[in-house]
Design a protein around this motif. Sequence first.
Motif, PDB file in Angstrom:
ATOM      1  N   ARG A  55       0.814  -1.228   0.000  1.00 19.63           N
ATOM      2  CA  ARG A  55       0.000   0.000   0.000  1.00 19.63           C
ATOM      3  C   ARG A  55       0.837   1.262   0.000  1.00 19.63           C
ATOM      4  O   ARG A  55       0.628   2.159  -0.810  1.00 19.63           O
ATOM      5  CB  ARG A  55      -0.894   0.022   1.243  1.00 19.63           C
ATOM      6  CG  ARG A  55      -2.023  -0.975   1.129  1.00 19.63           C
ATOM      7  CD  ARG A  55      -2.968  -0.837   2.296  1.00 19.63           C
ATOM      8  NE  ARG A  55      -3.947  -1.917   2.221  1.00 19.63           N
ATOM      9  CZ  ARG A  55      -4.767  -2.240   3.188  1.00 19.63           C
ATOM     10  NH1 ARG A  55      -4.742  -1.574   4.323  1.00 19.63           N
ATOM     11  NH2 ARG A  55      -5.623  -3.221   3.045  1.00 19.63           N
ATOM     12  N   LEU A  56       1.768   1.352   0.944  1.00 20.18           N
ATOM     13  CA  LEU A  56       2.450   2.632   1.147  1.00 20.18           C
ATOM     14  C   LEU A  56       3.665   2.797   0.251  1.00 20.18           C
ATOM     15  O   LEU A  56       4.179   3.898   0.087  1.00 20.18           O
ATOM     16  CB  LEU A  56       2.839   2.804   2.617  1.00 20.18           C
ATOM     17  CG  LEU A  56       1.647   2.876   3.572  1.00 20.18           C
ATOM     18  CD1 LEU A  56       2.086   3.275   4.959  1.00 20.18           C
ATOM     19  CD2 LEU A  56       0.581   3.849   3.060  1.00 20.18           C
ATOM     20  N   ASN A  59       1.721   0.789  -4.117  1.00 22.07           N
ATOM     21  CA  ASN A  59       0.508   1.501  -4.552  1.00 22.07           C
ATOM     22  C   ASN A  59       0.748   3.007  -4.637  1.00 22.07           C
ATOM     23  O   ASN A  59       0.328   3.670  -5.576  1.00 22.07           O
ATOM     24  CB  ASN A  59      -0.645   1.295  -3.562  1.00 22.07           C
ATOM     25  CG  ASN A  59      -1.392  -0.004  -3.809  1.00 22.07           C
ATOM     26  OD1 ASN A  59      -1.071  -0.733  -4.739  1.00 22.07           O
ATOM     27  ND2 ASN A  59      -2.367  -0.295  -2.981  1.00 22.07           N
ATOM     28  N   ASN A  63       1.788   3.320  -8.404  1.00 22.02           N
ATOM     29  CA  ASN A  63       0.471   3.443  -9.020  1.00 22.02           C
ATOM     30  C   ASN A  63      -0.141   4.834  -8.891  1.00 22.02           C
ATOM     31  O   ASN A  63      -0.823   5.289  -9.803  1.00 22.02           O
ATOM     32  CB  ASN A  63      -0.490   2.413  -8.414  1.00 22.02           C
ATOM     33  CG  ASN A  63       0.041   0.992  -8.549  1.00 22.02           C
ATOM     34  OD1 ASN A  63       0.896   0.738  -9.398  1.00 22.02           O
ATOM     35  ND2 ASN A  63      -0.438   0.084  -7.741  1.00 22.02           N
ATOM     36  N   LYS A  64       0.091   5.501  -7.758  1.00 25.24           N
ATOM     37  CA  LYS A  64      -0.566   6.793  -7.551  1.00 25.24           C
ATOM     38  C   LYS A  64       0.329   7.947  -7.999  1.00 25.24           C
ATOM     39  O   LYS A  64      -0.018   8.711  -8.886  1.00 25.24           O
ATOM     40  CB  LYS A  64      -0.936   6.955  -6.071  1.00 25.24           C
ATOM     41  CG  LYS A  64      -1.835   8.146  -5.793  1.00 25.24           C
ATOM     42  CD  LYS A  64      -2.166   8.211  -4.306  1.00 25.24           C
ATOM     43  CE  LYS A  64      -3.102   9.363  -3.998  1.00 25.24           C
ATOM     44  NZ  LYS A  64      -3.170   9.589  -2.536  1.00 25.24           N
ATOM     45  N   VAL A 158      -4.236  -8.546  -4.849  1.00 31.20           N
ATOM     46  CA  VAL A 158      -4.862  -7.358  -4.273  1.00 31.20           C
ATOM     47  C   VAL A 158      -4.789  -6.138  -5.183  1.00 31.20           C
ATOM     48  O   VAL A 158      -5.420  -5.122  -4.906  1.00 31.20           O
ATOM     49  CB  VAL A 158      -4.223  -6.994  -2.918  1.00 31.20           C
ATOM     50  CG1 VAL A 158      -4.540  -8.061  -1.884  1.00 31.20           C
ATOM     51  CG2 VAL A 158      -2.706  -6.833  -3.053  1.00 31.20           C
ATOM     52  N   ALA A 159      -4.001  -6.211  -6.245  1.00 31.88           N
ATOM     53  CA  ALA A 159      -3.849  -5.049  -7.123  1.00 31.88           C
ATOM     54  C   ALA A 159      -3.708  -5.516  -8.566  1.00 31.88           C
ATOM     55  O   ALA A 159      -3.191  -6.609  -8.816  1.00 31.88           O
ATOM     56  CB  ALA A 159      -2.619  -4.240  -6.706  1.00 31.88           C
TER      57      ALA A 159
ATOM     58  N   VAL B  31     -10.911  -8.566   0.504  1.00 30.70           N
ATOM     59  CA  VAL B  31      -9.518  -8.618   0.065  1.00 30.70           C
ATOM     60  C   VAL B  31      -9.027  -7.197  -0.233  1.00 30.70           C
ATOM     61  O   VAL B  31      -9.797  -6.368  -0.737  1.00 30.70           O
ATOM     62  CB  VAL B  31      -9.392  -9.508  -1.199  1.00 30.70           C
ATOM     63  CG1 VAL B  31      -7.978  -9.452  -1.765  1.00 30.70           C
ATOM     64  CG2 VAL B  31      -9.766 -10.944  -0.872  1.00 30.70           C
ATOM     65  N   ALA B  32      -7.777  -6.925   0.097  1.00 29.16           N
ATOM     66  CA  ALA B  32      -7.141  -5.628  -0.198  1.00 29.16           C
ATOM     67  C   ALA B  32      -7.744  -4.476   0.598  1.00 29.16           C
ATOM     68  O   ALA B  32      -7.503  -3.317   0.302  1.00 29.16           O
ATOM     69  CB  ALA B  32      -7.199  -5.311  -1.705  1.00 29.16           C
ATOM     70  N   PHE B  63      -7.872   5.935  -4.347  1.00 25.16           N
ATOM     71  CA  PHE B  63      -7.049   5.483  -3.231  1.00 25.16           C
ATOM     72  C   PHE B  63      -7.679   5.957  -1.930  1.00 25.16           C
ATOM     73  O   PHE B  63      -8.019   7.125  -1.793  1.00 25.16           O
ATOM     74  CB  PHE B  63      -5.639   6.062  -3.339  1.00 25.16           C
ATOM     75  CG  PHE B  63      -4.868   5.505  -4.508  1.00 25.16           C
ATOM     76  CD1 PHE B  63      -4.068   4.377  -4.352  1.00 25.16           C
ATOM     77  CD2 PHE B  63      -4.962   6.093  -5.766  1.00 25.16           C
ATOM     78  CE1 PHE B  63      -3.369   3.847  -5.427  1.00 25.16           C
ATOM     79  CE2 PHE B  63      -4.267   5.570  -6.843  1.00 25.16           C
ATOM     80  CZ  PHE B  63      -3.462   4.447  -6.681  1.00 25.16           C
ATOM     81  N   GLY B  66      -5.551   5.265   3.707  1.00 22.09           N
ATOM     82  CA  GLY B  66      -4.477   4.405   4.205  1.00 22.09           C
ATOM     83  C   GLY B  66      -3.672   3.741   3.107  1.00 22.09           C
ATOM     84  O   GLY B  66      -2.901   2.820   3.374  1.00 22.09           O
ATOM     85  N   GLY B  67      -3.864   4.197   1.854  1.00 24.05           N
ATOM     86  CA  GLY B  67      -3.122   3.584   0.755  1.00 24.05           C
ATOM     87  C   GLY B  67      -3.845   2.398   0.149  1.00 24.05           C
ATOM     88  O   GLY B  67      -3.313   1.721  -0.730  1.00 24.05           O
ATOM     89  N   MET B  69      -6.388   0.569  -2.312  1.00 27.24           N
ATOM     90  CA  MET B  69      -6.667   0.938  -3.692  1.00 27.24           C
ATOM     91  C   MET B  69      -7.859   0.195  -4.261  1.00 27.24           C
ATOM     92  O   MET B  69      -7.901  -1.025  -4.257  1.00 27.24           O
ATOM     93  CB  MET B  69      -5.441   0.638  -4.562  1.00 27.24           C
ATOM     94  CG  MET B  69      -5.664   0.987  -6.017  1.00 27.24           C
ATOM     95  SD  MET B  69      -4.182   0.787  -7.033  1.00 27.24           S
ATOM     96  CE  MET B  69      -3.939  -0.961  -6.954  1.00 27.24           C
TER      97      MET B  69
END
Lengths: 192, 98
Positions: A55-56, A59, A63-64, A158-159, B31-32, B63, B66-67, B69
């Motif tokens: 995520r941090l 992502n 991605n961001k 997840v992505a 999930v995610a 987003f 907390g990141g 997605m």
Amino acid sequence: MKHLKKATLAMGLSTALVLPALVLGDVSDEAKFSPKQMTDWLHLVMSSDRTVYTRLIVNRLQNKEKVIKASEHFEDDKALVLPAQMFRFGAEMVGEQTDDFSYSLLSEWPINKQNAPRTEVEKAGLAYIAANKGENYYATEELGGTTYFTAVYADMAVAPACVSCHNDHKDTPRSDFKLGDVMGGVVIRVPL
Amino acid sequence: MADYPEFDGEALQQGREIWLDTCEGCHGIGVAGAPVAGDHKAWAPRIGQGKEVLYEHAIDGFFGPGGTMMPARGGNEQLSEHEVQLAVDYMVRLATDK
């Protein structure tokens, strides 16, 4: 009463000293945890770290903000380490330092053949978590004369990058992953 | 797999099909970090933003703080905007159905 005294003693020490005291002393045999609790906790730490990395770091930056990519060839590409590589490097470092437990990220459809299941329990575990999304798998197995408690936890897509990179990779044995699919599993093993 | 209810009306039927195919993978069990379908509490503040915001977030992706997605069109580029909207409608219905 031995119990109490030690606890008080430990509490009297600074936090910096508590950890070494726990390791060096014989305190470790006083609290009993089941192997399942141990592997569940270990997995919680691993999966949280993996999620934070995804995520941090991936992502957010790939991605961001689109400032840097994650790549298998991170050195040549001056890129971020892939989430799975990050995980494997950590597992290898743990392996150099202890035999008390070991872990790995495996899959029935591995890009890296090293990440294929080997033992019967690994195979059964990966098949189980793929068929029963949201559940974990636990078993004991005997390997080389030692009995192990082995736990298998699902690793999911997840992505979009998880799916596209794996589906398109030249070494992938499977190219129809979808978001939310179980792509593999974390195997944690502790000797009993 | 859990049984997801069918609702009257062609749009919601279609929405269910699309949702099962593309969205359930994440929104089924979370999930995610996806809000779980049918979890009224998780969905109430999101629905409170209004349908337009939900549509936009589902179509373009977004987003979370907390990141987390939500990928554009649930990662399925084949879906038209209309199809994504149908899937959103189905998920909103799951979250508001008594």
